[in-house]
Design a protein around this motif. Structure first.
Motif, PDB file in Angstrom:
ATOM      1  N   ALA A 282      20.271  26.794 -70.501  1.00  0.00           N
ATOM      2  CA  ALA A 282      19.764  26.266 -71.776  1.00  0.00           C
ATOM      3  C   ALA A 282      20.578  26.874 -72.905  1.00  0.00           C
ATOM      4  O   ALA A 282      20.973  28.045 -72.844  1.00  0.00           O
ATOM      5  CB  ALA A 282      18.280  26.583 -71.949  1.00  0.00           C
ATOM      6  N   TYR A 283      20.808  26.056 -73.951  1.00  0.00           N
ATOM      7  CA  TYR A 283      21.650  26.481 -75.069  1.00  0.00           C
ATOM      8  C   TYR A 283      20.995  26.153 -76.401  1.00  0.00           C
ATOM      9  O   TYR A 283      20.147  25.255 -76.495  1.00  0.00           O
ATOM     10  CB  TYR A 283      23.017  25.774 -75.002  1.00  0.00           C
ATOM     11  CG  TYR A 283      23.885  26.236 -73.871  1.00  0.00           C
ATOM     12  CD1 TYR A 283      24.863  27.202 -74.051  1.00  0.00           C
ATOM     13  CD2 TYR A 283      23.704  25.700 -72.592  1.00  0.00           C
ATOM     14  CE1 TYR A 283      25.658  27.623 -72.999  1.00  0.00           C
ATOM     15  CE2 TYR A 283      24.499  26.118 -71.531  1.00  0.00           C
ATOM     16  CZ  TYR A 283      25.462  27.075 -71.742  1.00  0.00           C
ATOM     17  OH  TYR A 283      26.252  27.509 -70.696  1.00  0.00           O
ATOM     18  N   ALA A 284      21.422  26.872 -77.428  1.00  0.00           N
ATOM     19  CA  ALA A 284      21.059  26.574 -78.818  1.00  0.00           C
ATOM     20  C   ALA A 284      22.312  26.148 -79.551  1.00  0.00           C
ATOM     21  O   ALA A 284      23.403  26.703 -79.330  1.00  0.00           O
ATOM     22  CB  ALA A 284      20.447  27.802 -79.491  1.00  0.00           C
ATOM     23  N   ILE A 285      22.201  25.161 -80.427  1.00  0.00           N
ATOM     24  CA  ILE A 285      23.362  24.653 -81.145  1.00  0.00           C
ATOM     25  C   ILE A 285      24.011  25.754 -81.977  1.00  0.00           C
ATOM     26  O   ILE A 285      23.332  26.532 -82.659  1.00  0.00           O
ATOM     27  CB  ILE A 285      22.974  23.441 -82.032  1.00  0.00           C
ATOM     28  CG1 ILE A 285      24.225  22.804 -82.642  1.00  0.00           C
ATOM     29  CG2 ILE A 285      21.972  23.836 -83.107  1.00  0.00           C
ATOM     30  CD1 ILE A 285      23.967  21.463 -83.290  1.00  0.00           C
ATOM     31  N   GLY A 286      25.324  25.870 -81.857  1.00  0.00           N
ATOM     32  CA  GLY A 286      26.076  26.870 -82.604  1.00  0.00           C
ATOM     33  C   GLY A 286      26.082  28.254 -81.993  1.00  0.00           C
ATOM     34  O   GLY A 286      26.732  29.155 -82.514  1.00  0.00           O
ATOM     35  N   VAL A 287      25.383  28.438 -80.870  1.00  0.00           N
ATOM     36  CA  VAL A 287      25.286  29.746 -80.213  1.00  0.00           C
ATOM     37  C   VAL A 287      26.071  29.699 -78.908  1.00  0.00           C
ATOM     38  O   VAL A 287      25.888  28.774 -78.102  1.00  0.00           O
ATOM     39  CB  VAL A 287      23.819  30.130 -79.941  1.00  0.00           C
ATOM     40  CG1 VAL A 287      23.735  31.480 -79.241  1.00  0.00           C
ATOM     41  CG2 VAL A 287      23.030  30.143 -81.248  1.00  0.00           C
ATOM     42  N   ALA A 288      26.933  30.672 -78.674  1.00  0.00           N
ATOM     43  CA  ALA A 288      27.816  30.645 -77.511  1.00  0.00           C
ATOM     44  C   ALA A 288      27.098  31.039 -76.223  1.00  0.00           C
ATOM     45  O   ALA A 288      27.294  30.413 -75.178  1.00  0.00           O
ATOM     46  CB  ALA A 288      29.003  31.572 -77.742  1.00  0.00           C
ATOM     47  N   LYS A 289      26.279  32.053 -76.281  1.00  0.00           N
ATOM     48  CA  LYS A 289      25.623  32.548 -75.069  1.00  0.00           C
ATOM     49  C   LYS A 289      24.412  31.690 -74.738  1.00  0.00           C
ATOM     50  O   LYS A 289      23.613  31.358 -75.619  1.00  0.00           O
ATOM     51  CB  LYS A 289      25.182  34.001 -75.283  1.00  0.00           C
ATOM     52  CG  LYS A 289      24.606  34.664 -74.044  1.00  0.00           C
ATOM     53  CD  LYS A 289      24.256  36.113 -74.336  1.00  0.00           C
ATOM     54  CE  LYS A 289      23.650  36.795 -73.107  1.00  0.00           C
ATOM     55  NZ  LYS A 289      23.289  38.204 -73.394  1.00  0.00           N
ATOM     56  N   PRO A 290      24.241  31.289 -73.471  1.00  0.00           N
ATOM     57  CA  PRO A 290      23.050  30.504 -73.136  1.00  0.00           C
ATOM     58  C   PRO A 290      21.774  31.294 -73.407  1.00  0.00           C
ATOM     59  O   PRO A 290      21.742  32.523 -73.239  1.00  0.00           O
ATOM     60  CB  PRO A 290      23.220  30.206 -71.642  1.00  0.00           C
ATOM     61  CG  PRO A 290      24.197  31.217 -71.141  1.00  0.00           C
ATOM     62  CD  PRO A 290      25.089  31.536 -72.296  1.00  0.00           C
ATOM     63  N   VAL A 291      20.746  30.596 -73.861  1.00  0.00           N
ATOM     64  CA  VAL A 291      19.480  31.270 -74.137  1.00  0.00           C
ATOM     65  C   VAL A 291      18.681  31.491 -72.863  1.00  0.00           C
ATOM     66  O   VAL A 291      17.719  32.267 -72.856  1.00  0.00           O
ATOM     67  CB  VAL A 291      18.639  30.461 -75.155  1.00  0.00           C
ATOM     68  CG1 VAL A 291      19.387  30.340 -76.475  1.00  0.00           C
ATOM     69  CG2 VAL A 291      18.271  29.076 -74.624  1.00  0.00           C
ATOM     70  N   ALA A 292      19.074  30.811 -71.768  1.00  0.00           N
ATOM     71  CA  ALA A 292      18.385  31.007 -70.500  1.00  0.00           C
ATOM     72  C   ALA A 292      19.315  30.652 -69.347  1.00  0.00           C
ATOM     73  O   ALA A 292      20.075  29.683 -69.423  1.00  0.00           O
ATOM     74  CB  ALA A 292      17.126  30.145 -70.425  1.00  0.00           C
ATOM     75  N   VAL A 293      19.277  31.458 -68.297  1.00  0.00           N
ATOM     76  CA  VAL A 293      19.970  31.185 -67.041  1.00  0.00           C
ATOM     77  C   VAL A 293      18.974  31.464 -65.921  1.00  0.00           C
ATOM     78  O   VAL A 293      18.536  32.608 -65.742  1.00  0.00           O
ATOM     79  CB  VAL A 293      21.215  32.075 -66.851  1.00  0.00           C
ATOM     80  CG1 VAL A 293      21.880  31.766 -65.513  1.00  0.00           C
ATOM     81  CG2 VAL A 293      22.192  31.885 -67.999  1.00  0.00           C
ATOM     82  N   ASN A 294      18.579  30.428 -65.201  1.00  0.00           N
ATOM     83  CA  ASN A 294      17.591  30.582 -64.142  1.00  0.00           C
ATOM     84  C   ASN A 294      18.147  30.080 -62.820  1.00  0.00           C
ATOM     85  O   ASN A 294      18.860  29.074 -62.771  1.00  0.00           O
ATOM     86  CB  ASN A 294      16.312  29.816 -64.479  1.00  0.00           C
ATOM     87  CG  ASN A 294      15.581  30.413 -65.667  1.00  0.00           C
ATOM     88  OD1 ASN A 294      15.240  31.597 -65.661  1.00  0.00           O
ATOM     89  ND2 ASN A 294      15.373  29.615 -66.701  1.00  0.00           N
ATOM     90  N   VAL A 295      17.801  30.781 -61.746  1.00  0.00           N
ATOM     91  CA  VAL A 295      18.275  30.441 -60.403  1.00  0.00           C
ATOM     92  C   VAL A 295      17.074  30.228 -59.500  1.00  0.00           C
ATOM     93  O   VAL A 295      16.145  31.062 -59.471  1.00  0.00           O
ATOM     94  CB  VAL A 295      19.177  31.564 -59.837  1.00  0.00           C
ATOM     95  CG1 VAL A 295      19.639  31.202 -58.427  1.00  0.00           C
ATOM     96  CG2 VAL A 295      20.363  31.809 -60.753  1.00  0.00           C
ATOM     97  N   GLU A 296      17.086  29.112 -58.764  1.00  0.00           N
ATOM     98  CA  GLU A 296      16.028  28.792 -57.801  1.00  0.00           C
ATOM     99  C   GLU A 296      16.677  28.470 -56.465  1.00  0.00           C
ATOM    100  O   GLU A 296      17.587  27.637 -56.392  1.00  0.00           O
ATOM    101  CB  GLU A 296      15.219  27.584 -58.299  1.00  0.00           C
ATOM    102  CG  GLU A 296      14.265  26.986 -57.290  1.00  0.00           C
ATOM    103  CD  GLU A 296      13.149  27.940 -56.902  1.00  0.00           C
ATOM    104  OE1 GLU A 296      13.090  28.316 -55.711  1.00  0.00           O
ATOM    105  OE2 GLU A 296      12.358  28.292 -57.798  1.00  0.00           O
ATOM    106  N   THR A 297      16.233  29.148 -55.389  1.00  0.00           N
ATOM    107  CA  THR A 297      16.822  28.918 -54.069  1.00  0.00           C
ATOM    108  C   THR A 297      15.800  28.393 -53.061  1.00  0.00           C
ATOM    109  O   THR A 297      16.099  28.282 -51.877  1.00  0.00           O
ATOM    110  CB  THR A 297      17.466  30.203 -53.532  1.00  0.00           C
ATOM    111  OG1 THR A 297      16.527  31.281 -53.616  1.00  0.00           O
ATOM    112  CG2 THR A 297      18.710  30.561 -54.339  1.00  0.00           C
ATOM    113  N   PHE A 298      14.617  28.064 -53.490  1.00  0.00           N
ATOM    114  CA  PHE A 298      13.623  27.341 -52.697  1.00  0.00           C
ATOM    115  C   PHE A 298      13.275  28.036 -51.374  1.00  0.00           C
ATOM    116  O   PHE A 298      13.016  27.394 -50.363  1.00  0.00           O
ATOM    117  CB  PHE A 298      14.114  25.918 -52.414  1.00  0.00           C
ATOM    118  CG  PHE A 298      14.558  25.183 -53.648  1.00  0.00           C
ATOM    119  CD1 PHE A 298      13.632  24.557 -54.466  1.00  0.00           C
ATOM    120  CD2 PHE A 298      15.902  25.153 -54.010  1.00  0.00           C
ATOM    121  CE1 PHE A 298      14.046  23.888 -55.626  1.00  0.00           C
ATOM    122  CE2 PHE A 298      16.316  24.489 -55.159  1.00  0.00           C
ATOM    123  CZ  PHE A 298      15.378  23.859 -55.964  1.00  0.00           C
TER     124      PHE A 298
END
Length: 404
Positions: free
Chosen positions: A320-336
């Motif tokens: 997930a990203y915010a406009i104008g912001v380089a770093k993602p606001v969220a990184v999530n991993v799901e392996t079920f």
């Protein structure tokens, strides 16, 4: 006895496994929505070529967000473009349409003689401010997915569906075309047991055809499309398959004459066939500063490397990203539940190995050097020619395996 209700096969109590039917579709390059996607991406390619021709510096690279609509006899191109170069939009539109095979109104469209309306304006300066500093071109969430059920690490139903549509094109362009026309659709349903594909349950194919065909279309579809494709999936044919070929009995009027086309309307065809969530935006017609596209490619790249590294059998990466912001606001991993090491450890390794900033993604995947029209044909994932399909970070992700 198994009872099929709404795509779920309910199993009697003395069975321990649950069988579920998962369905995915693909459409041919002549489907009106896919023609629109290809026009938008062909225009993007043309603007990227202008950057190279003029040796445009990075801070002046083109910004492109193009939408195309096709209706009976007309193509409408709209959107936002800022570029140092010039592109003959009408010429690109006409060349794209005719190259697909729409050269006569009898077929469904005539690229040489259709109307082409253009309504393009520069990118908003307010958006440019955030992108120029290396930030994301918009807010949003993107998903990537990989599964070890096929060699290309894609879900089986969408893989077979795409294979059927590639075969449709090959037959149509071959020397023994029985009368197939550009528009076509395929849909494949596969039975899964505890998340593992077991057998092909149903195949649906609708193939546009010449009105003068005298032979049975269902037989031609089976002979020319389905049998050759299924020859590569024999391990998933353990019981009779239900077939529906041209179910209405006739498919002569196709392409934009039969249905309006729009860029970005086949987003599930473009991705994983519904096996994975889709983010908030489509891909085609957008330059790589648009994270709707570039971050979705990166998420696939990361997920595929995780599965190729055998850290999990299935992996979904959400960004997930915010406009104008380089770093993602969220990184999530799901392996079920298929992970071989803790999910938290997989996520940590991902963050150590991959740069998720827009500039980092563009550089890592070489997205300024891509030809994007090809992505608009048979899905954006699973094609080994695309840079995000490379599994070149397996060793980096595995490096601490011995200590876990």
């Amino acid at each position: 006895m198994l009872l099929n209700q709404g795509g779920i096969l309910f199993v009697p109590r003395n069975h321990t496994a649950m069988i579920r039917i998962h369905t995915s579709e693909s459409v041919s390059e002549g489907h009106p929505d896919k023609v629109s996607d290809q026009i938008s991406d062909a225009l993007l390619d043309a603007f990227l070529d202008e950057d190279k021709r003029l040796s445009v510096p990075a801070d002046k690279h083109c910004r492109v967000a193009i939408e195309t609509m096709l209706a009976h006899g007309v193509a409408v191109v709209s959107g936002e473009v800022t570029s140092e170069g010039y592109v003959n939009v009408q010429e690109v539109v006409r060349n794209t349409i005719t190259s697909i095979g729409y050269t006569d109104t009898e077929v469904g469209f005539d690229g040489e003689n259709c109307g082409v309306l253009v309504a393009i304006q520069p990118q908003s300066h307010d958006i440019k401010i955030g992108v120029d500093t290396g930030g994301a071109g918009d807010q949003g969430m993107m998903y990537g997915y990989a599964s070890d059920e096929t060699p290309e690490l894609m879900p089986l139903p969408i893989s077979i569906s795409h294979a059927l549509m590639r075969r449709s094109k090959a037959v149509r362009l071959g020397t023994n075309n029985p009368g197939f026309r550009p528009d076509a659709k395929a849909q494949v349903s596969v039975a899964y047991e505890d998340g593992v594909p077991k057998y092909i349950d149903t195949i649906v194919v609708s193939q546009q055809h010449d009105e003068r065909i005298e032979k049975d279309m269902a037989g031609l579809i089976e002979e020319h499309l389905v049998k050759p494709v299924l020859a590569g999936y024999q391990q998933f044919i353990s019981r009779p398959i239900t077939y529906h070929f041209n179910p209405t009995g006739r498919f002569v009027k196709g392409g934009p004459a039969g249905d309006t086309g729009l860029t970005g309307r086949k987003i599930i065809v473009d991705t994983y066939g519904g096996m994975c969530p889709h983010g908030g935006g489509a891909f085609s017609g957008k330059d790589p500063t648009k994270v709707d596209r570039s971050a979705a490619y990166m998420a696939r790249h990361v997920a595929k490397n995780v599965v190729a590294a055998q850290l999990a059998s299935r992996c979904q990466v959400a960004l997930a990203y915010a406009i104008g912001v380089a770093k993602p606001v969220a990184v999530n991993v799901e392996t079920f539940g298929t992970e071989r090491i803790a999910e938290e450890e997989i996520a940590r390794r991902i963050m150590d190995v991959f740069d998720m900033s827009p500039r980092g993604i563009i550089a890592h995947l070489g997205l300024r050097d891509m030809r994007y029209r090809e992505t608009a044909r048979n899905g954006h994932f699973g094609n080994s020619a695309f840079p995000w399909e490379q599994t070149n970070h397996v060793a980096s992700l595995q490096q601490e395996m011995a200590r876990v």
